[in-house]
Write a protein that holds these residues in place. Structure first.
Motif, short mmCIF file in Angstrom:
data_model
loop_
_atom_site.label_atom_id
_atom_site.label_comp_id
_atom_site.label_asym_id
_atom_site.label_seq_id
_atom_site.Cartn_x
_atom_site.Cartn_y
_atom_site.Cartn_z
N ASP A 122 11.47 -5.21 6.46
CA ASP A 122 10.80 -5.89 7.66
C ASP A 122 9.64 -6.83 7.57
OD1 ASP A 122 12.83 -4.60 9.19
OD2 ASP A 122 11.62 -2.83 9.62
N ASN A 123 9.59 -7.73 6.34
CA ASN A 123 8.74 -8.78 6.09
C ASN A 123 7.44 -8.57 6.39
OD1 ASN A 123 11.18 -10.69 5.59
ND2 ASN A 123 11.56 -10.70 7.79
N PRO A 124 6.81 -7.55 5.61
CA PRO A 124 5.45 -7.24 5.71
C PRO A 124 4.50 -8.50 5.15
CG PRO A 124 6.32 -6.07 3.89
CD PRO A 124 7.53 -6.44 4.76
N LEU A 125 5.35 -9.24 4.23
CA LEU A 125 4.29 -10.21 3.40
C LEU A 125 4.77 -11.74 4.15
CD1 LEU A 125 4.26 -9.34 -0.25
CD2 LEU A 125 2.76 -8.76 1.45
N ASN A 126 3.81 -12.60 4.45
CA ASN A 126 4.27 -14.06 5.22
C ASN A 126 4.82 -14.75 4.04
OD1 ASN A 126 1.88 -14.90 3.99
ND2 ASN A 126 0.88 -14.80 5.56
N ASP A 127 5.53 -15.89 4.17
CA ASP A 127 6.13 -16.74 3.22
C ASP A 127 4.86 -16.95 1.97
OD1 ASP A 127 8.38 -16.53 4.50
OD2 ASP A 127 8.13 -18.38 5.48
N LEU A 128 3.65 -17.52 2.49
CA LEU A 128 2.79 -18.06 1.31
C LEU A 128 2.38 -16.62 0.62
CD1 LEU A 128 1.06 -20.14 0.35
CD2 LEU A 128 -0.74 -19.64 1.89
N ALA A 129 2.27 -15.54 0.98
CA ALA A 129 1.80 -14.38 0.32
C ALA A 129 3.00 -14.17 -0.59
CB ALA A 129 1.60 -13.14 1.14
N LEU A 130 4.18 -14.32 -0.28
CA LEU A 130 5.41 -13.71 -0.89
C LEU A 130 5.41 -14.79 -2.18
CD1 LEU A 130 7.58 -11.74 -0.60
CD2 LEU A 130 9.07 -13.50 0.28
N ILE A 131 5.30 -16.04 -1.96
CA ILE A 131 5.40 -17.39 -3.10
C ILE A 131 4.16 -17.00 -3.97
CG2 ILE A 131 5.05 -19.63 -3.46
CD1 ILE A 131 6.51 -20.25 -0.85
N LYS A 132 3.00 -16.68 -3.71
CA LYS A 132 2.10 -16.39 -4.53
C LYS A 132 2.35 -15.12 -5.20
CE LYS A 132 -2.00 -18.39 -2.07
NZ LYS A 132 -2.97 -18.07 -1.36
N LEU A 133 2.92 -14.08 -4.75
CA LEU A 133 3.21 -12.95 -5.64
C LEU A 133 4.23 -13.43 -6.45
CD1 LEU A 133 3.03 -9.97 -6.15
CD2 LEU A 133 4.63 -9.53 -4.33
N MET A 134 5.39 -14.14 -6.19
CA MET A 134 6.37 -14.69 -7.03
C MET A 134 5.66 -15.23 -8.25
SD MET A 134 9.09 -15.95 -4.41
CE MET A 134 10.11 -14.74 -3.18
N GLY A 135 4.64 -16.34 -7.86
CA GLY A 135 4.23 -17.00 -9.22
C GLY A 135 3.43 -15.86 -10.01
N GLU A 136 2.88 -14.93 -9.53
CA GLU A 136 2.01 -14.07 -10.26
C GLU A 136 3.12 -13.34 -11.39
OE1 GLU A 136 -0.33 -9.77 -9.77
OE2 GLU A 136 -0.21 -11.18 -8.15
N LEU A 137 4.13 -12.92 -10.75
CA LEU A 137 5.20 -12.23 -11.73
C LEU A 137 5.82 -13.21 -12.62
CD1 LEU A 137 6.30 -10.10 -8.61
CD2 LEU A 137 5.96 -9.25 -11.25
N GLU A 138 5.99 -14.59 -12.34
CA GLU A 138 6.36 -15.42 -13.22
C GLU A 138 5.53 -15.70 -14.09
OE1 GLU A 138 9.13 -19.10 -13.42
OE2 GLU A 138 9.31 -16.97 -13.75
N GLY A 145 0.83 -1.19 -0.13
CA GLY A 145 0.05 -0.10 0.08
C GLY A 145 0.67 1.25 0.03
N LYS A 146 1.85 1.15 -0.27
CA LYS A 146 2.92 2.46 -0.39
C LYS A 146 4.11 2.07 -1.37
CE LYS A 146 4.94 1.35 4.21
NZ LYS A 146 5.10 1.74 5.49
#
Length: 313
Positions: free
Chosen positions: A115-131, A77-78
């Motif tokens: 400082d890790n605002p996204l948890n591991d699952l949210a991060l993996i999903k974002l990575m998959g979206e960009l892939e 959000g920023k």
């Protein structure tokens, strides 16, 4: 400043189309992955370096790293400006998870930097979206092993639930990878695949995948290797790889347990349980598969660490 390293990977591994992946390390200790360095800045900056930085778009807005920053900022959000240095050591469109390398390293580093605002699952999903943004379809078979290391089985349930299973693999296996020095995009490799398959083919592929997973759990390496067959993509993608049948014949003749196309190609891989024999394959590939000076052949083992934080200060 945060510096992160992400390793190369092989997706599919023949028998697990869009489902299996392994992370790799060179046995000689050489670099086989991308570095991302992030630091404070008054405006967004992207600097490309590394062996294959010339493969990257000149326009920063077309660079996947810029898109990683934009997507991450949208999620929190920023929009906070940073300086990002990408050291690109995996060739683009090589079949070694090049885009996953950059995406995983970048998002891991950015998340840590903030400082890790996204948890591991949210991060993996974002990575998959960009892939998926690059290849035309979300898939995790490079993303997950690149991030977490090892061999992984990845299942997508209802598009929102990603199930990750760590699989055992034979420690005595040596993975010979050969990149010829030419590009073959995942998007184009997917286009050659048929839109419909015969039921018998899909049943056969499922049987082989189930048998392979059982074989690695029961430590039957020869059965596991025998079941590493690809009935989904290889029959079509091998037509894009010059002399693929000759290479496969040579690998088998030299004693390879298995061989195939790394991801969508053009990198190919072969597996040996004898290092001396693996070097014979290396020598043959150097003479017969490399097209230019950017091509390479390496012997690898499974990287069980995955993405690694190199500096955090």
């Amino acid at each position: 400043m945060i510096k992160v390293y992400s390793p190369a990977s092989i997706g599919n591994i023949n028998v697990g189309f869009d489902t299996l992946g392994v992370s790799l390390s060179r046995i000689d200790g050489g670099i086989l992955g991308d570095f991302i360095t992030i630091s404070n800045s008054k405006k967004f900056q992207l600097i490309n370096t590394g062996l294959f930085y010339n493969d990257l778009p000149k326009n920063k807005y077309e660079n996947i790293i810029f898109n990683c920053w934009i997507k991450f900022c949208d999620n929190i959000g920023k929009r906070i400006p940073v300086k990002i240095i990408l050291e690109k050591n995996i060739p683009v469109a090589s079949g070694l998870g090049s885009s996953a390398c950059s995406i995983v390293a970048c998002l891991k580093a950015i998340n840590l930097f903030f400082d890790n605002p996204l948890n591991d699952l949210a991060l993996i999903k974002l990575m998959g979206e960009l892939e998926g943004f690059l290849s035309g379809k979300i898939h995790y078979d490079n993303i997950v092993p690149c991030l977490l290391g090892g061999m992984k089985l990845i299942l997508i349930i209802n598009k929102n639930n990603v199930i990750i299973q760590d699989l055992p693999i034979f420690k005595n296996w040596f993975w010979v990878i050969a990149y010829p020095g030419i590009k073959l995009s995942t998007f184009n490799s997917r286009k050659v695949l048929p839109k419909l398959y015969k039921k018998e083919i899909l049943i056969k592929q499922n049987q082989y995948l189930a048998g392979f997973i059982n074989a690695i759990y029961t430590k039957n390496e020869f059965l596991a290797a025998k079941l590493m067959k690809d009935f989904i993509a290889e029959p079509y993608r091998k037509l894009l790889i010059q002399n693929f049948d000759k290479i496969s014949y040579t690998a088998k003749k030299l004693g390879a347990l298995s061989y195939g196309i790394s991801g969508s190609g053009p990198t190919i891989f072969s597996i040996f349980n004898n290092l001396n024999i693996a070097y014979n394959m290396v020598n043959w590939l150097k003479k017969n598969y490399l097209k230019n000076k950017t091509g390479f052949v390496h012997i690898c083992k499974i990287n069980n660490i995955g993405t690694k934080i190199m500096e955090n200060k």
